[in-house]
Design a protein around this motif. Structure first.
Motif, PDB file in Angstrom:
ATOM      1  N   MET A 184      48.036  51.092  17.475  1.00  0.00           N
ATOM      2  CA  MET A 184      48.008  51.406  18.893  1.00  0.00           C
ATOM      3  C   MET A 184      47.451  50.212  19.678  1.00  0.00           C
ATOM      4  N   GLY A 185      48.043  49.929  20.827  1.00  0.00           N
ATOM      5  CA  GLY A 185      47.588  48.810  21.656  1.00  0.00           C
ATOM      6  C   GLY A 185      46.291  49.136  22.377  1.00  0.00           C
ATOM      7  N   THR A 186      45.803  48.163  23.083  1.00  0.00           N
ATOM      8  CA  THR A 186      44.595  48.354  23.897  1.00  0.00           C
ATOM      9  C   THR A 186      45.029  48.514  25.341  1.00  0.00           C
ATOM     10  N   TYR A 187      44.513  49.535  25.975  1.00  0.00           N
ATOM     11  CA  TYR A 187      44.869  49.790  27.371  1.00  0.00           C
ATOM     12  C   TYR A 187      43.612  49.761  28.209  1.00  0.00           C
ATOM     13  N   ARG A 188      43.746  49.285  29.405  1.00  0.00           N
ATOM     14  CA  ARG A 188      42.583  49.291  30.276  1.00  0.00           C
ATOM     15  C   ARG A 188      43.014  49.295  31.728  1.00  0.00           C
ATOM     16  N   GLN A 189      42.082  49.669  32.580  1.00  0.00           N
ATOM     17  CA  GLN A 189      42.270  49.563  34.017  1.00  0.00           C
ATOM     18  C   GLN A 189      40.866  49.334  34.550  1.00  0.00           C
ATOM     19  N   ILE A 190      40.575  48.061  34.864  1.00  0.00           N
ATOM     20  CA  ILE A 190      39.237  47.704  35.326  1.00  0.00           C
ATOM     21  C   ILE A 190      39.393  46.962  36.651  1.00  0.00           C
ATOM     22  N   PHE A 191      39.352  47.701  37.737  1.00  0.00           N
ATOM     23  CA  PHE A 191      39.501  47.089  39.066  1.00  0.00           C
ATOM     24  C   PHE A 191      38.155  46.601  39.579  1.00  0.00           C
ATOM     25  N   TYR A 192      38.142  45.396  40.095  1.00  0.00           N
ATOM     26  CA  TYR A 192      36.936  44.860  40.736  1.00  0.00           C
ATOM     27  C   TYR A 192      37.260  44.354  42.124  1.00  0.00           C
ATOM     28  N   HIS A 193      36.398  44.708  43.062  1.00  0.00           N
ATOM     29  CA  HIS A 193      36.454  44.156  44.416  1.00  0.00           C
ATOM     30  C   HIS A 193      35.299  43.152  44.450  1.00  0.00           C
ATOM     31  N   ILE A 194      35.640  41.869  44.468  1.00  0.00           N
ATOM     32  CA  ILE A 194      34.650  40.792  44.396  1.00  0.00           C
ATOM     33  C   ILE A 194      34.540  40.140  45.767  1.00  0.00           C
ATOM     34  N   VAL A 195      33.314  39.916  46.211  1.00  0.00           N
ATOM     35  CA  VAL A 195      33.081  39.318  47.524  1.00  0.00           C
ATOM     36  C   VAL A 195      32.033  38.226  47.379  1.00  0.00           C
ATOM     37  N   PHE A 196      32.321  37.040  47.901  1.00  0.00           N
ATOM     38  CA  PHE A 196      31.269  36.023  47.971  1.00  0.00           C
ATOM     39  C   PHE A 196      31.480  35.133  49.181  1.00  0.00           C
ATOM     40  N   ILE A 248      35.117  35.390  51.098  1.00  0.00           N
ATOM     41  CA  ILE A 248      36.382  35.758  50.445  1.00  0.00           C
ATOM     42  C   ILE A 248      36.255  37.122  49.781  1.00  0.00           C
ATOM     43  N   HIS A 249      37.349  37.880  49.823  1.00  0.00           N
ATOM     44  CA  HIS A 249      37.460  39.143  49.086  1.00  0.00           C
ATOM     45  C   HIS A 249      38.572  38.972  48.047  1.00  0.00           C
ATOM     46  N   ILE A 250      38.275  39.367  46.808  1.00  0.00           N
ATOM     47  CA  ILE A 250      39.278  39.325  45.743  1.00  0.00           C
ATOM     48  C   ILE A 250      39.325  40.726  45.140  1.00  0.00           C
ATOM     49  N   PHE A 251      40.514  41.293  45.052  1.00  0.00           N
ATOM     50  CA  PHE A 251      40.653  42.585  44.381  1.00  0.00           C
ATOM     51  C   PHE A 251      41.545  42.346  43.179  1.00  0.00           C
ATOM     52  N   CYS A 252      40.970  42.496  41.977  1.00  0.00           N
ATOM     53  CA  CYS A 252      41.736  42.161  40.777  1.00  0.00           C
ATOM     54  C   CYS A 252      41.395  43.114  39.642  1.00  0.00           C
ATOM     55  N   ASP A 253      42.204  42.996  38.619  1.00  0.00           N
ATOM     56  CA  ASP A 253      42.001  43.726  37.379  1.00  0.00           C
ATOM     57  C   ASP A 253      41.315  42.740  36.431  1.00  0.00           C
TER      58      ASP A 253
END
Length: 147
Positions: A1-13, A55-60
Motif C-alpha cells: 500500500m502507498g503512503t497518502y497524506r494531506q498536510i496543508f500549511y498556511h505559511i506567513v513571513f 508573503i503568504h504561501i499555502f502549500c501541501d
C-alpha cells in the motif's frame, strides 16, 4: 500500500523590520522562484501572494520535509536570489520568525481566496493586525508575536 497524506500549511513571513521591500512589479518573479523551491521539495503550491512587506504561501507539505527546514530553505534561497537578481534593490532580508498554520480540506478554498485577495485586505488592515488575527484564530496568544 502507498503512503497518502494531506498536510496543508498556511505559511506567513515578513521582510526584515517589516519594510516594504518586495517590489510589486517583480513580485510574480519571486512567487515563481518560491514555487520552484517547493516543487523541488515535492511540496504542492496551492496559492502564493503577498504585499511589499510580507508573503503568504499555502502549500501541501511532503512527509519527508520538515516545516522549519522548508521555511528556512525558502528564505535563504530567496534572500540570495532577490539580492543577485537586482529586481528588489531595497530588499535586505527576511524577518527571523514565521507563522505556519495547519488547515483542513474544508478550509482549503477559503484560505486560497483569502491569499488571492491580499491586496484588498490590506487596503484596510496592516500586516501586524492581520498576523495577530491569524494567531488568535489558531488559538495562539498574540503577545508571542514574531519580531
Amino acid at each position: 500500500m502507498g503512503t497518502y497524506r494531506q498536510i496543508f500549511y498556511h505559511i506567513v513571513f515578513g521582510t526584515k523590520h517589516r519594510k516594504p521591500t518586495i517590489n510589486e512589479n517583480n513580485e510574480s518573479e519571486l512567487y515563481k522562484y518560491i514555487w520552484g523551491i517547493l516543487k523541488n521539495k515535492k511540496c504542492k503550491l496551492y496559492r502564493i501572494n503577498g504585499m511589499p512587506d510580507h508573503i503568504h504561501i499555502f502549500c501541501d507539505l511532503h512527509p519527508n520535509i520538515n516545516l522549519s527546514n522548508l521555511v528556512k530553505d525558502i528564505k535563504v534561497a530567496n534572500n540570495l536570489w532577490m539580492k543577485e537578481s537586482a529586481l528588489f534593490p531595497e530588499f535586505v532580508g527576511w524577518q527571523e520568525g514565521y507563522g505556519a498554520f495547519t488547515s483542513s480540506m474544508r478550509d482549503k478554498e477559503r484560505i486560497i481566496n483569502y491569499i488571492k485577495n491580499q491586496k484588498e485586505h490590506h487596503k484596510t488592515e496592516t500586516f501586524e493586525d492581520e498576523f495577530k488575527k491569524l494567531l488568535t484564530e489558531h488559538g495562539i496568544e498574540p503577545e508571542q508575536t514574531l519580531n
